[in-house]
Structure formats: structure tokens, C-alpha cells
Design a protein around this motif. Structure first.
Motif, mmCIF file in Angstrom:
data_model
loop_
_atom_site.group_PDB
_atom_site.id
_atom_site.type_symbol
_atom_site.label_atom_id
_atom_site.label_comp_id
_atom_site.label_asym_id
_atom_site.label_seq_id
_atom_site.Cartn_x
_atom_site.Cartn_y
_atom_site.Cartn_z
ATOM 1 N N GLY A 216 0.936 -1.458 0.021
ATOM 2 C CA GLY A 216 0.024 -0.103 -0.083
ATOM 3 C C GLY A 216 0.932 1.380 -0.030
ATOM 4 O O GLY A 216 0.449 2.349 0.462
ATOM 5 N N LEU A 217 2.193 1.130 -0.672
ATOM 6 C CA LEU A 217 2.823 2.380 -0.544
ATOM 7 C C LEU A 217 2.487 3.471 -1.601
ATOM 8 O O LEU A 217 2.067 3.249 -2.702
ATOM 9 C CB LEU A 217 4.398 2.010 -0.753
ATOM 10 C CG LEU A 217 4.911 0.952 0.211
ATOM 11 C CD1 LEU A 217 6.490 0.814 -0.236
ATOM 12 C CD2 LEU A 217 4.699 1.363 1.437
ATOM 13 N N LYS A 218 2.317 4.561 -1.048
ATOM 14 C CA LYS A 218 1.783 5.656 -2.147
ATOM 15 C C LYS A 218 2.966 6.971 -2.251
ATOM 16 O O LYS A 218 2.680 7.977 -2.896
ATOM 17 C CB LYS A 218 0.479 6.161 -1.471
ATOM 18 C CG LYS A 218 -0.618 5.298 -1.527
ATOM 19 C CD LYS A 218 -1.055 4.594 -2.919
ATOM 20 C CE LYS A 218 -2.146 3.794 -2.710
ATOM 21 N NZ LYS A 218 -2.507 3.087 -4.137
ATOM 22 N N GLN A 219 3.655 7.089 -1.012
ATOM 23 C CA GLN A 219 4.655 8.064 -0.945
ATOM 24 C C GLN A 219 6.118 7.933 -0.319
ATOM 25 O O GLN A 219 5.960 6.803 0.355
ATOM 26 C CB GLN A 219 3.836 9.492 -0.626
ATOM 27 C CG GLN A 219 3.451 9.032 0.810
ATOM 28 C CD GLN A 219 2.840 10.602 1.511
ATOM 29 O OE1 GLN A 219 2.601 11.492 0.645
ATOM 30 N NE2 GLN A 219 2.393 10.614 2.774
ATOM 31 N N ALA A 220 6.965 8.602 -0.162
ATOM 32 C CA ALA A 220 7.924 8.626 0.629
ATOM 33 C C ALA A 220 8.897 7.610 0.632
ATOM 34 O O ALA A 220 9.535 6.846 1.422
ATOM 35 C CB ALA A 220 7.448 8.905 2.057
ATOM 36 N N ALA A 221 8.789 7.040 -0.733
ATOM 37 C CA ALA A 221 9.647 5.896 -1.105
ATOM 38 C C ALA A 221 10.739 5.989 -2.314
ATOM 39 O O ALA A 221 10.349 6.755 -2.969
ATOM 40 C CB ALA A 221 8.746 4.525 -1.442
ATOM 41 N N VAL A 222 11.886 5.548 -1.933
ATOM 42 C CA VAL A 222 12.842 5.713 -3.152
ATOM 43 C C VAL A 222 13.303 4.320 -3.703
ATOM 44 O O VAL A 222 13.065 3.152 -3.196
ATOM 45 C CB VAL A 222 14.217 6.018 -2.398
ATOM 46 C CG1 VAL A 222 15.200 5.960 -3.403
ATOM 47 C CG2 VAL A 222 14.230 7.368 -1.836
ATOM 48 N N ILE A 223 13.084 4.332 -5.133
ATOM 49 C CA ILE A 223 13.063 3.187 -5.875
ATOM 50 C C ILE A 223 14.432 2.907 -6.372
ATOM 51 O O ILE A 223 14.972 3.844 -7.108
ATOM 52 C CB ILE A 223 12.251 3.083 -7.078
ATOM 53 C CG1 ILE A 223 10.736 2.999 -6.586
ATOM 54 C CG2 ILE A 223 12.212 1.542 -8.084
ATOM 55 C CD1 ILE A 223 9.840 3.609 -7.924
ATOM 56 N N ILE A 224 15.144 1.910 -6.278
ATOM 57 C CA ILE A 224 16.692 1.681 -6.640
ATOM 58 C C ILE A 224 16.646 0.416 -7.674
ATOM 59 O O ILE A 224 16.229 -0.664 -7.481
ATOM 60 C CB ILE A 224 17.677 1.643 -5.681
ATOM 61 C CG1 ILE A 224 17.595 2.710 -4.649
ATOM 62 C CG2 ILE A 224 18.981 1.386 -6.288
ATOM 63 C CD1 ILE A 224 18.390 2.622 -3.662
ATOM 64 N N VAL A 225 17.118 0.832 -8.924
ATOM 65 C CA VAL A 225 17.070 -0.550 -9.844
ATOM 66 C C VAL A 225 18.517 -0.477 -10.556
ATOM 67 O O VAL A 225 19.401 0.465 -10.723
ATOM 68 C CB VAL A 225 16.170 -0.237 -11.111
ATOM 69 C CG1 VAL A 225 16.167 -1.182 -12.082
ATOM 70 C CG2 VAL A 225 14.925 0.302 -10.569
ATOM 71 N N GLY A 226 19.116 -1.857 -10.515
ATOM 72 C CA GLY A 226 20.292 -1.937 -11.065
ATOM 73 C C GLY A 226 21.067 -3.403 -10.577
ATOM 74 O O GLY A 226 20.544 -3.796 -9.560
ATOM 75 N N ARG A 227 22.022 -3.798 -11.441
ATOM 76 C CA ARG A 227 22.730 -5.000 -11.225
ATOM 77 C C ARG A 227 23.603 -4.749 -9.816
ATOM 78 O O ARG A 227 24.244 -5.693 -9.484
ATOM 79 C CB ARG A 227 23.599 -5.341 -12.290
ATOM 80 C CG ARG A 227 22.810 -5.567 -13.614
ATOM 81 C CD ARG A 227 21.907 -6.964 -13.582
ATOM 82 N NE ARG A 227 20.861 -7.372 -14.571
ATOM 83 C CZ ARG A 227 20.202 -8.481 -14.574
ATOM 84 N NH1 ARG A 227 20.254 -9.363 -13.489
ATOM 85 N NH2 ARG A 227 19.198 -8.501 -15.473
ATOM 86 N N ALA A 228 23.720 -3.781 -9.659
ATOM 87 C CA ALA A 228 24.662 -3.333 -8.380
ATOM 88 C C ALA A 228 24.024 -4.084 -7.078
ATOM 89 O O ALA A 228 24.918 -4.089 -6.306
ATOM 90 C CB ALA A 228 25.259 -1.928 -8.378
ATOM 91 N N LEU A 229 22.784 -4.054 -7.166
ATOM 92 C CA LEU A 229 22.112 -4.357 -5.904
ATOM 93 C C LEU A 229 22.326 -6.024 -5.871
ATOM 94 O O LEU A 229 22.193 -6.754 -6.459
ATOM 95 C CB LEU A 229 20.419 -4.118 -6.044
ATOM 96 C CG LEU A 229 20.265 -2.765 -6.107
ATOM 97 C CD1 LEU A 229 18.802 -2.505 -6.309
ATOM 98 C CD2 LEU A 229 20.601 -1.792 -4.695
ATOM 99 N N GLY A 230 23.028 -6.116 -4.467
ATOM 100 C CA GLY A 230 23.021 -7.676 -4.123
ATOM 101 C C GLY A 230 24.007 -8.415 -4.895
ATOM 102 O O GLY A 230 23.847 -9.847 -4.786
ATOM 103 N N VAL A 231 25.015 -7.622 -5.454
ATOM 104 C CA VAL A 231 26.056 -8.467 -6.317
ATOM 105 C C VAL A 231 26.882 -9.137 -5.393
ATOM 106 O O VAL A 231 27.318 -8.756 -4.364
ATOM 107 C CB VAL A 231 26.832 -7.327 -7.232
ATOM 108 C CG1 VAL A 231 27.635 -6.630 -6.250
ATOM 109 C CG2 VAL A 231 27.820 -8.326 -8.154
ATOM 110 N N GLU A 232 27.230 -10.433 -5.977
ATOM 111 C CA GLU A 232 27.777 -11.514 -4.871
ATOM 112 C C GLU A 232 29.615 -11.374 -5.332
ATOM 113 O O GLU A 232 30.380 -11.451 -4.488
ATOM 114 C CB GLU A 232 27.521 -13.110 -5.096
ATOM 115 C CG GLU A 232 25.886 -12.985 -4.556
ATOM 116 C CD GLU A 232 25.420 -14.340 -4.635
ATOM 117 O OE1 GLU A 232 26.275 -15.580 -4.916
ATOM 118 O OE2 GLU A 232 24.273 -14.642 -4.135
ATOM 119 N N GLY A 233 29.823 -11.148 -6.683
ATOM 120 C CA GLY A 233 31.226 -11.144 -6.930
ATOM 121 C C GLY A 233 31.371 -9.946 -7.992
ATOM 122 O O GLY A 233 30.372 -9.739 -8.674
#
Length: 246
Positions: A216-233
């Protein structure tokens, strides 16, 4: 007397800079956006400080409060969520203050995307994977985006993408990004980073919209997209490579 535009950070009262806290303690009037700021931030103000919630005021009304306060011999703290350099309407306000002959300055703050990355435990620039971060928004009930800043233009770079003010359109935006980042590309949504109501959602471009809708999120949120998220190696940084020429 001076109007101090102060980066209030993402919301936590202990994420303000020392300079910001000192200015709040001295201010006779403090203007803040009640929609985004944690009440604890206002705890840095003195008991005598006049607190003005700006969420239902337009810019002319806000500037009128500032000019009135400085005419009364009071310093003014104008709190901006995150950092004043992003989506703070500082430009419009300082133009009005200049016209009124009111002095002003700016104190930076922790931007919401930086707080979100810290919560995620992620570096947004990973060697040989992503070396750029794009901070942007999309157009809905807001001012028009420049033609050159179309979301797909940024997506073609495959840089780490940070979307502000876009949570209500996340389904459509994710669909736009899939052709460039891939359906399995990691996405994180951080709601009210560093505040008591903080919520973190992790998914992919094809599954994030369902999670956001369920929350139910409508505001005050940041969206981050990319392969850098959670990269293991990843490749090692040249800066710290022992073979690098000194």
C-alpha cells in the motif's frame, strides 16, 4: 537575519549534520514539511521556536513566513527532506528571497537515496558493472520532464537508477525498464528510510509492483534499480589493486 535551508536527511533525528543541529537550536522560526519529516527532527529546535508545517502552503505563503520572521529579527530554519540539492524547490524560494533582500544559505543533508543504500547494505557503483548513478523522477502530477530526460534514455546506459516521486507508477515504469535491464534485474524499494515506519522491499523488475501494491505504498519511497544491488562477485577496484603503479 538569515534563512537557512537545511537538509533534514531521510528522517532520523541523528542523521542531521552538526551544523544543521546548531542552526535548528538557534532558529526563531522553523518551517518543515510534515508529510515527510519525523517529529524527532523537530526536537532539535528550542522550545521557543515557532514551528510552521508547510505541507498545505504554497511557495508565496512559505516565503511570506520567512520574510516576516527575518523582519522580526529571527533566524529561520527551512528544513528540506533529504538534501536541498534534490527536488526541494530551493531555486524558486531563493529567487523570491533575493527579490525581498533576505539573506540565505544552504546546509547539505543526507539524501534519501544514500540512506536507502546504507539500509540495503549496497554500494551503488560496482567496478565493471555500474559506475554511474542516475537520480531522476518521472512525470505524473508534476512539472514536465525535459524531452532529453526520458526514462528510457537513462535506462539505455544500464547505470544504477534511483527513482524519486515515482512509487505510484512503479508497474508501468518497471515495464519500461525491462527491455534495458532485463526482467530479472534486482529492484529495491525503501519506504521512509531511517524512520520508525521504515519498510524495505526487494524484488525484480517483474515482481516489484505486486509487492508495492500489497504494501500500500503511495509516497515517501525511493526506488533503486540495477545490477549493483545484491551483487555477490565483482571485479576489484583499481584504486586498491596492489599491482597499480604508485
Amino acid at each position: 537575519m538569515t534563512v537557512h535551508f537545511i537538509g533534514a536527511g531521510p528522517g532520523a533525528a541523528d542523521l542531521l549534520t552538526l551544523r544543521a543541529v546548531a542552526l535548528l537550536q538557534r532558529a526563531g522560526v522553523c518551517l518543515y514539511a510534515g508529510t515527510y519529516l519525523d517529529d524527532a527532527v523537530l526536537g532539535h529546535c528550542s522550545p521557543a521556536c515557532e514551528l510552521v508545517d508547510t505541507q498545505n502552503l504554497d511557495l508565496d505563503q512559505i516565503v511570506a513566513v520567512m520574510t516576516r520572521a527575518t523582519a522580526e529579527g529571527k533566524d529561520v530554519a527551512r528544513l528540506c527532506s533529504g538534501d536541498p540539492s534534490l527536488y526541494s524547490a530551493v531555486t524558486e524560494q531563493i529567487k523570491r528571497l533575493d527579490a525581498a533582500g533576505v539573506a540565505w544559505d544552504i546546509t547539505p543533508g543526507v539524501p534519501a537515496y544514500a540512506a536507502a543504500a546504507a539500509i540495503l547494505g549496497s554500494e551503488l557503483t560496482v567496478p565493471e558493472l555500474a559506475q554511474s548513478v542516475v537520480l531522476t523522477r518521472t512525470q505524473a502530477r508534476s512539472t514536465v520532464m525535459p524531452d532529453s530526460e526520458d526514462l528510457e534514455n537513462f535506462a539505455r546506459t544500464k547505470a544504477t537508477l534511483v527513482l524519486h516521486l515515482a512509487i505510484t507508477r512503479i508497474g508501468a515504469l518497471a515495464a519500461q525498464l525491462v527491455p534495458h535491464y532485463g526482467a530479472d534485474c534486482p529492484v529495491a524499494v525503501v519506504y521512509r528510510a531511517s524512520q520508525p515506519e521504515e519498510l524495505v522491499l526487494r524484488a525484480t523488475l517483474t515482481t516489484i509492483a505486486e509487492q508495492v501494491e500489497s504494501a500500500g505504498l503511495k509516497q515517501a519511497a525511493v526506488i533503486i534499480v540495477g545490477r549493483a544491488l545484491g551483487v555477490e562477485g565483482c571485479a576489484q577496484s583499481h584504486l586498491y589493486d596492489p599491482a597499480r603503479a604508485r
